[in-house]
Design a protein around this motif. Structure first.
Motif, PDB file in Angstrom:
ATOM      1  N   LEU A  30       3.726  -2.879  -6.132  1.00  0.00           N
ATOM      2  CA  LEU A  30       4.519  -2.533  -4.952  1.00  0.00           C
ATOM      3  C   LEU A  30       3.667  -1.825  -3.899  1.00  0.00           C
ATOM      4  O   LEU A  30       3.768  -2.125  -2.704  1.00  0.00           O
ATOM      5  N   ARG A  31       2.828  -0.891  -4.337  1.00  0.00           N
ATOM      6  CA  ARG A  31       1.963  -0.196  -3.381  1.00  0.00           C
ATOM      7  C   ARG A  31       1.030  -1.167  -2.664  1.00  0.00           C
ATOM      8  O   ARG A  31       0.841  -1.088  -1.442  1.00  0.00           O
ATOM      9  N   SER A  32       0.439  -2.082  -3.427  1.00  0.00           N
ATOM     10  CA  SER A  32      -0.514  -3.014  -2.821  1.00  0.00           C
ATOM     11  C   SER A  32       0.160  -3.923  -1.799  1.00  0.00           C
ATOM     12  O   SER A  32      -0.414  -4.209  -0.735  1.00  0.00           O
ATOM     13  N   ARG A  33       1.373  -4.349  -2.092  1.00  0.00           N
ATOM     14  CA  ARG A  33       2.072  -5.241  -1.160  1.00  0.00           C
ATOM     15  C   ARG A  33       2.622  -4.462   0.039  1.00  0.00           C
ATOM     16  O   ARG A  33       2.662  -4.991   1.151  1.00  0.00           O
ATOM     17  N   ARG A  34       3.003  -3.220  -0.170  1.00  0.00           N
ATOM     18  CA  ARG A  34       3.458  -2.397   0.947  1.00  0.00           C
ATOM     19  C   ARG A  34       2.313  -2.142   1.929  1.00  0.00           C
ATOM     20  O   ARG A  34       2.502  -2.195   3.156  1.00  0.00           O
ATOM     21  N   GLU A  35       1.135  -1.882   1.400  1.00  0.00           N
ATOM     22  CA  GLU A  35       0.003  -1.505   2.244  1.00  0.00           C
ATOM     23  C   GLU A  35      -0.594  -2.683   3.017  1.00  0.00           C
ATOM     24  O   GLU A  35      -1.348  -2.472   3.963  1.00  0.00           O
ATOM     25  N   ARG A  36      -0.269  -3.885   2.638  1.00  0.00           N
ATOM     26  CA  ARG A  36      -0.857  -5.034   3.333  1.00  0.00           C
ATOM     27  C   ARG A  36      -0.011  -5.511   4.517  1.00  0.00           C
ATOM     28  O   ARG A  36      -0.436  -6.374   5.275  1.00  0.00           O
ATOM     29  N   ILE A  37       1.204  -4.968   4.685  1.00  0.00           N
ATOM     30  CA  ILE A  37       2.101  -5.424   5.743  1.00  0.00           C
ATOM     31  C   ILE A  37       2.010  -4.477   6.935  1.00  0.00           C
ATOM     32  O   ILE A  37       2.284  -3.277   6.807  1.00  0.00           O
ATOM     33  N   ALA A  38       1.630  -4.995   8.076  1.00  0.00           N
ATOM     34  CA  ALA A  38       1.592  -4.197   9.294  1.00  0.00           C
ATOM     35  C   ALA A  38       3.005  -3.949   9.794  1.00  0.00           C
ATOM     36  O   ALA A  38       3.880  -4.814   9.652  1.00  0.00           O
ATOM     37  N   PRO A  39       3.267  -2.782  10.364  1.00  0.00           N
ATOM     38  CA  PRO A  39       4.621  -2.498  10.874  1.00  0.00           C
ATOM     39  C   PRO A  39       5.124  -3.562  11.844  1.00  0.00           C
ATOM     40  O   PRO A  39       6.311  -3.899  11.848  1.00  0.00           O
ATOM     41  N   GLU A  40       4.202  -4.088  12.658  1.00  0.00           N
ATOM     42  CA  GLU A  40       4.600  -5.094  13.649  1.00  0.00           C
ATOM     43  C   GLU A  40       5.164  -6.359  13.005  1.00  0.00           C
ATOM     44  O   GLU A  40       5.969  -7.064  13.615  1.00  0.00           O
ATOM     45  N   GLN A  41       4.750  -6.647  11.772  1.00  0.00           N
ATOM     46  CA  GLN A  41       5.228  -7.851  11.095  1.00  0.00           C
ATOM     47  C   GLN A  41       6.720  -7.784  10.786  1.00  0.00           C
ATOM     48  O   GLN A  41       7.361  -8.823  10.625  1.00  0.00           O
ATOM     49  N   VAL A  42       7.248  -6.577  10.676  1.00  0.00           N
ATOM     50  CA  VAL A  42       8.667  -6.422  10.333  1.00  0.00           C
ATOM     51  C   VAL A  42       9.440  -5.768  11.478  1.00  0.00           C
ATOM     52  O   VAL A  42      10.544  -5.247  11.282  1.00  0.00           O
ATOM     53  N   GLY A  43       8.842  -5.777  12.668  1.00  0.00           N
ATOM     54  CA  GLY A  43       9.551  -5.278  13.835  1.00  0.00           C
ATOM     55  C   GLY A  43       9.605  -3.774  13.969  1.00  0.00           C
ATOM     56  O   GLY A  43      10.500  -3.243  14.633  1.00  0.00           O
TER      57      GLY A  43
END
Length: 300
Positions: A30-43
């Motif tokens: 979960l940590r690894s997948r959370r850290e790879r997503i930029a805030p802009e990708q989810v608005g």
């Protein structure tokens, strides 16, 4: 210093190291997948003081509609119970692909509640057979009415199925919630009653399985019509053979429905629609031609 009987039992009880290892693996994943997503990708705005790579824990909690403390415990590998609904929400928030999603559910020791998109019964040979029966519409369904595969003609018969998200490609869900699909079934109320009754009969053998319970919960939450039909407690093992559809492109089509079971049990089946008359045959040929044309001009 004396030791109580309870302490002795606790000391003697073996630790479930397998579960502990899975919890730590789940936390790290979960940590690894959370850290790879930029805030802009989810608005979400990045802001000036962001030190965490990717998303913050509270942002994942917000996107998943779960408590921040609870999600923090999950990333800390605490021994807590995780529902399939929460895992589904986390998979969507973290934008997991199908392989990653399956890994998430395996680490949590849970069964994925979404329709099975990869079914061992849907072999390359079966997909080729679906194409060979065209211009007749055909698909592969399981006993929950998930559409596991379909040919091009079927893809335009009741709606543009390619525009429907894979997790929504379920004939029950579509028949009770999708406007275009519903308007294409001439005898909708009768079809809904038969499908609900058949679903109830099939569910009797899967009452404890989360994927079945999740589908039932979704249908009851999204459709008052389904709740009314379901509460009749009707049961049927087989449905009628003759069907009528009102296709938006070619008009009314009358077909004979045939189920071809792919195994000895009431599991996956190949559903075929053979025209009842010459006019329906010609209209299915027109629909197939349109589907082929669309497929040839679609990007990718």
């Amino acid at each position: 210093m004396t030791t109580t009987a309870q302490e002795k039992v606790a000391q003697a009880a073996p630790r479930d190291t397998g579960s502990e290892i899975r919890r730590h693996e789940l936390a790290a994943f979960l940590r690894s997948r959370r850290e790879r997503i930029a805030p802009e990708q989810v608005g979400l705005p990045r802001g000036r003081r962001r030190r965490t790579p990717g998303l913050r824990r509270e942002e994942v909690a917000q996107l998943s509609s779960v408590g921040v403390t609870w999600y923090t415990w999950l990333e800390q590998a605490r021994d807590i119970q995780v529902s399939v609904q929460v895992l589904d929400a986390l998979a969507r928030a973290l934008q997991l692909d199908p392989t990653e999603r399956a890994h998430l559910f395996r680490l949590a020791g849970a069964v994925d509640p979404t329709p099975a998109q990869d079914c061992p019964a849907v072999t390359p040979a079966l997909r080729a057979l679906l194409e060979q029966v065209e211009p007749y519409p055909a698909c592969v369904q399981n006993s929950r009415y998930d559409i596991l595969a379909h040919n091009r003609t079927y893809g335009l018969l009741l709606c543009d199925l390619e525009r429907v998200p894979p997790e929504d490609r379920n004939c029950l869900v579509l028949s009770f919630t999708h406007d275009e699909w519903r308007s294409s079934i001439v005898h909708l109320e009768e079809a809904q009653r038969v499908m609900a009754a058949r679903f109830r009969a099939s569910m009797a053998g899967h009452l404890g399985e989360p994927v079945w319970k999740m589908l039932l919960k979704r249908l009851r939450a999204q459709s008052a019509e389904f709740r009314e039909v379901w509460d009749r407690h009707e049961v049927v093992a087989h449905r009628g053979k003759r069907k009528e559809f009102l296709n938006r492109y070619v008009g009314r089509v009358r077909v004979d429905h045939t189920d071809l079971w792919l195994g000895p049990g009431a599991g996956p089946r190949m559903v075929t629609y053979v025209p009842c008359d010459e006019e329906s045959r010609q209209r299915l040929e027109q629909l197939h031609a349109l589907a082929v044309e669309r497929a040839s001009t679609s990007p990718g």
